[in-house]
Design an enzyme around this catalytic site. Structure first.
Site, short mmCIF file in Angstrom:
data_model
loop_
_atom_site.label_atom_id
_atom_site.label_comp_id
_atom_site.label_asym_id
_atom_site.label_seq_id
_atom_site.Cartn_x
_atom_site.Cartn_y
_atom_site.Cartn_z
N HIS A 186 103.27 -117.56 42.80
CA HIS A 186 102.89 -117.13 43.15
C HIS A 186 101.65 -116.46 42.25
O HIS A 186 101.19 -115.49 42.35
CB HIS A 186 103.76 -115.41 43.70
CG HIS A 186 103.97 -116.02 44.98
ND1 HIS A 186 105.34 -116.70 45.01
CD2 HIS A 186 104.20 -115.08 46.50
CE1 HIS A 186 105.90 -116.98 45.77
NE2 HIS A 186 104.90 -115.53 47.42
N GLY A 187 101.52 -116.36 40.56
CA GLY A 187 101.24 -116.48 39.71
C GLY A 187 99.38 -116.02 39.93
O GLY A 187 98.86 -115.05 39.34
#
Length: 276
Positions: A120-121
């Site tokens: 999800h970075g």
């Protein structure tokens, strides 16, 4: 001794990498790459919104904490050779709401420095306005957000696009770690991780990953300590509101810039309450 010798002569010797994270990061996505970079000779600093420690996660379960080296207001992007943004369900969502975090990430892109992220970075990269015309991958659930931010999204273990390296999640840590060591060392990635030339995004997922659904379904119930902790917090909040209802002046400022409500949750709370 051998570790020290290897550290001094590793491919990242003399390099300094910023690891941007806050509470809710996926533990393995920070610890595994950070340890690999350290063994390769790099110095890694955990940069966060607040000082002290930040809490890692294993999916939705709380995990170990790591220490924060510098807060965003004290960290200088010019001091670092590269940036790592780990994922997790919570961590990037909190970071993308921080103007300081967005500016910190943007400064690496403006300088053309290497950036690595997974899971999800890349949400943070999207909110920083860095994905127009870029090719990358991420956790499949981010696909639409990243495409809407102007990126070409690919369903691949690793995507290399110039100074940007991304992976889908923990399942891709092996190629991710190999690639970021080379990326941050300034070495050529083309032989093993050729730059993507894709012009169309991969299609939307048809269903969420079965493995994650099964893991979440069969996760153990919260521990007794967790239940007692939540009960204590609930009791404290209920007691506070009960006192507030019995004392009309309890919501007034005490004169030092912090409301009584702010002090209950710690002096780091900077919200001010005014009389209406």
């Amino acid at each position: 001794m051998l570790r020290e010798i290897f550290h001094r002569n590793g491919p990242l010797a003399g390099r300094r990498v910023a690891v941007l994270a806050v509470d809710g990061f996926e533990l393995v996505e920070l610890v595994v790459p950070a340890n690999a970079m350290r063994l390769a000779g790099a110095k890694g600093d955990v940069i966060s919104i607040h000082p002290g420690h930040i809490r890692g996660m294993n999916l939705h379960e709380p995990a170990s904490r790591v220490g924060v080296d510098l807060t965003l207001d004290r960290a200088n992007p010019d001091d670092y050779d590269g940036l790592l943004v780990p994922g997790g369900f919570v961590n990037p969502d909190l970071l993308r709401q921080s103007a300081a975090a967005r500016a910190f990430v943007r400064s690496f892109a403006d300088a053309g420095k290497p950036i690595a992220s997974l899971c999800h970075g890349p949400w943070v990269l999207a909110s920083a306005g860095l994905l127009e015309g870029r090719r990358l991958t991420s956790w499949p659930g981010l696909r639409d957000d990243l495409v809407n931010a102007g990126a070409t999204w690919l369903d691949a273990p690793l995507v290399h696009d110039d100074n940007l390296v991304t992976s889908r999640g923990p399942q891709d840590l092996k190629p991710f770690v190999t690639a970021i060591i080379r990326l941050f060392a300034g070495q050529d990635l083309e032989s093993e991780f050729p730059s993507s030339r894709a012009t169309r995004s991969a299609p939307q997922p048809q269903e969420p990953p079965r493995l994650v659904l099964d893991v979440m379904r069969y996760m153990p119930k919260p521990s007794i300590r967790t239940v007692l902790g939540l009960a204590a917090i609930a009791a404290g909040v209920a007691l506070y509101y009960r006192r507030g209802q019995g004392n009309p002046s309890s919501n007034q400022s005490s004169g030092n810039g912090f409301s009584r409500r702010s002090r209950i949750f710690g002096d780091t709370v900077t919200s001010h309450m005014t009389n209406t």
